[in-house]
Each structure stands twice: as structure tokens, then as C-alpha cells.
Design an enzyme around this catalytic site. Structure first.
Site, mmCIF file in Angstrom:
data_model
loop_
_atom_site.group_PDB
_atom_site.id
_atom_site.type_symbol
_atom_site.label_atom_id
_atom_site.label_comp_id
_atom_site.label_asym_id
_atom_site.label_seq_id
_atom_site.Cartn_x
_atom_site.Cartn_y
_atom_site.Cartn_z
ATOM 1 N N ASP A 2 0.938 -1.334 0.055
ATOM 2 C CA ASP A 2 -0.102 0.035 -0.094
ATOM 3 C C ASP A 2 0.928 1.155 -0.046
ATOM 4 O OD1 ASP A 2 -3.347 0.485 1.005
ATOM 5 O OD2 ASP A 2 -1.641 2.381 1.173
ATOM 6 N N ILE A 3 0.367 2.162 -0.829
ATOM 7 C CA ILE A 3 1.230 3.629 -0.849
ATOM 8 C C ILE A 3 1.334 4.197 0.363
ATOM 9 C CG2 ILE A 3 -0.476 5.144 -1.948
ATOM 10 C CD1 ILE A 3 1.442 5.718 -4.193
ATOM 11 N N ASN B 51 -12.872 -3.313 2.549
ATOM 12 C CA ASN B 51 -13.606 -2.378 2.622
ATOM 13 C C ASN B 51 -14.625 -2.521 1.376
ATOM 14 O OD1 ASN B 51 -12.438 -1.364 4.850
ATOM 15 N ND2 ASN B 51 -10.980 -0.065 3.779
ATOM 16 N N GLY C 181 -15.717 2.774 3.715
ATOM 17 C CA GLY C 181 -14.433 3.664 3.332
ATOM 18 C C GLY C 181 -13.720 3.143 2.107
ATOM 19 N N GLN C 182 -14.528 2.424 1.244
ATOM 20 C CA GLN C 182 -13.448 1.884 -0.052
ATOM 21 C C GLN C 182 -13.362 2.947 -0.967
ATOM 22 O OE1 GLN C 182 -15.777 -1.121 -2.315
ATOM 23 N NE2 GLN C 182 -14.111 -1.306 -3.753
ATOM 24 N N HIS D 155 -9.814 -5.354 -3.330
ATOM 25 C CA HIS D 155 -8.783 -5.662 -2.519
ATOM 26 C C HIS D 155 -8.877 -6.005 -1.216
ATOM 27 C CE1 HIS D 155 -9.930 -1.284 -2.453
ATOM 28 N NE2 HIS D 155 -9.187 -1.177 -1.214
ATOM 29 N N LEU D 156 -7.991 -6.893 -1.001
ATOM 30 C CA LEU D 156 -7.768 -7.183 0.469
ATOM 31 C C LEU D 156 -6.750 -6.659 1.092
ATOM 32 C CD1 LEU D 156 -8.412 -11.246 0.324
ATOM 33 C CD2 LEU D 156 -10.195 -9.503 0.816
ATOM 34 N N HIS D 157 -6.732 -5.884 2.101
ATOM 35 C CA HIS D 157 -5.638 -5.298 3.079
ATOM 36 C C HIS D 157 -5.303 -6.382 3.965
ATOM 37 C CE1 HIS D 157 -6.727 -0.936 2.341
ATOM 38 N NE2 HIS D 157 -8.011 -1.287 1.989
HETATM 39 P P1 5GP Z 1 -9.523 1.184 0.428
HETATM 40 O O1 5GP Z 1 -9.839 2.506 0.905
HETATM 41 O O2 5GP Z 1 -10.381 1.358 -0.940
HETATM 42 O O3 5GP Z 1 -10.074 0.081 1.132
HETATM 43 O O4 5GP Z 1 -8.174 0.984 -0.014
HETATM 44 C C1 5GP Z 1 -7.551 1.681 -1.103
HETATM 45 C C2 5GP Z 1 -6.087 1.533 -0.545
HETATM 46 O O5 5GP Z 1 -5.155 1.708 -1.752
HETATM 47 C C3 5GP Z 1 -5.668 2.648 0.225
HETATM 48 O O6 5GP Z 1 -4.997 2.060 1.347
HETATM 49 C C4 5GP Z 1 -4.546 3.586 -0.585
HETATM 50 O O7 5GP Z 1 -3.391 3.786 0.247
HETATM 51 C C5 5GP Z 1 -4.057 2.368 -1.636
HETATM 52 N N1 5GP Z 1 -3.773 2.926 -2.872
HETATM 53 C C6 5GP Z 1 -4.511 3.802 -3.656
HETATM 54 N N2 5GP Z 1 -3.795 4.461 -4.823
HETATM 55 C C7 5GP Z 1 -2.880 3.489 -4.740
HETATM 56 C C8 5GP Z 1 -1.363 3.313 -5.779
HETATM 57 O O8 5GP Z 1 -1.601 4.028 -6.744
HETATM 58 N N3 5GP Z 1 -0.408 2.702 -5.230
HETATM 59 C C9 5GP Z 1 -0.425 1.762 -4.277
HETATM 60 N N4 5GP Z 1 0.636 0.923 -3.926
HETATM 61 N N5 5GP Z 1 -1.668 1.890 -3.388
HETATM 62 C C10 5GP Z 1 -2.605 2.629 -3.482
#
Ligand code: 5GP
Ligand code: ZN
Length: 116
Positions: free
Chosen positions: A32-33, A89, A95-96, A102-104
């Protein structure tokens, strides 16, 4: 199949750089970035699936596969022993922010429950 407007499809295609930690025929994982834990990996199906709300019967096998791979990544990252969290999410209240399922996979520190 893949969506050229989707940031995660573009990561799979190599059009956006990412720190890959795992890949197989059906899944892809990268860091994750904006990590929220010492280990924070995003594990995604290669097929563009929007969220757990939009799954189709053809996703049955890959969703099971992702959970198995999540455990393998936790072991590979050294967080399996102490414990790790897997989160999907799904939708606004959760909070998606990226609409490619995706799975964190997170670990490396104690985590609170319930989540915020
Ligand atoms: P969500 O909030 O949808 O569950 O998670 C999306 C995740 O994707 C966030 O934790 C965010 O930091 C990560 N993310 C968003 N854009 C990028 C990207 O361009 N590269 C990477 N490695 N992670 C990303
Ligand atoms: Zn996508």
C-alpha cells in the site's frame, strides 16, 4: 476483463509502478502506498471486480484463492506468527476508495477492535 480507468488494473498491467510482493495467474499483491501498519499489502484479483457487492459466480474460486494467498503473504512477510488482519472495505460506509476489490493484509503491530 480489465478497466483502463482503474488504478489497480493499471498496476497489474505495469502501467503504474508498485512494489509487488506476490503474483500468480489469478492474483497480484503489492505494498500500500500509504501504509497503516508496518506490513500493509493489497491483494487483488487480476479480473476487475468492483467490490464484494458485485461478485459473480465466476469469482467463486478466485475469492477463496485470495484468502489462501492472504495467509501465504502473511507468512512471507513474517506477520503470521504474531497475528495479522485481512480487511475488504466494501462501499461508502466502509471507506472503500478504490473500486477494484482488494484485501488489505496488515500486521506488524497490535490492532484495536472494533475498527474506526
Ligand atoms: P480502500 O480505502 O479502497 O479500502 O483502500 C485503497 C487503498 O489503496 C488505500 O489504502 C490506498 O493507500 C491504496 N492506494 C491508492 N492508490 C494507490 C496506488 O497508486 N498505489 C498503491 N500502492 N496503493 C494505492
Ligand atoms: Zn480494476
Amino acid at each position: 476483463m480489465s478497466d483502463s480507468n482503474c488504478i489497480f488494473c493499471r498496476i497489474i498491467a505495469g502501467q503504474i509502478p508498485a512494489a509487488k510482493v506476490y503474483e500468480d495467474e489469478h492474483s497480484f499483491a503489492f505494498r500500500d502506498i500509504n501504509p497503516q501498519a508496518p506490513v500493509h499489502v493489497l491483494l487483488i484479483p487480476k479480473r476487475h471486480v468492483v467490490s464484494l457487492k458485485e461478485t459473480a459466480s465466476e469469482d467463486h474460486a478466485v475469492l477463496g484463492h485470495l484468502l489462501i494467498v492472504a495467509g501465504k503473504i502473511a507468512a512471507q512477510e513474517g506477520i503470521a506468527e504474531n497475528g495479522f488482519r485481512v480487511v475488504a472495505n466494501s462501499g461508502g460506509d466502509a471507506g472503500q476508495t478504490v473500486f477494484h476489490l482488494h484485501l488489505h493484509v496488515m500486521g506488524g503491530r497490535p490492532m484495536a477492535w472494533p475498527p474506526g
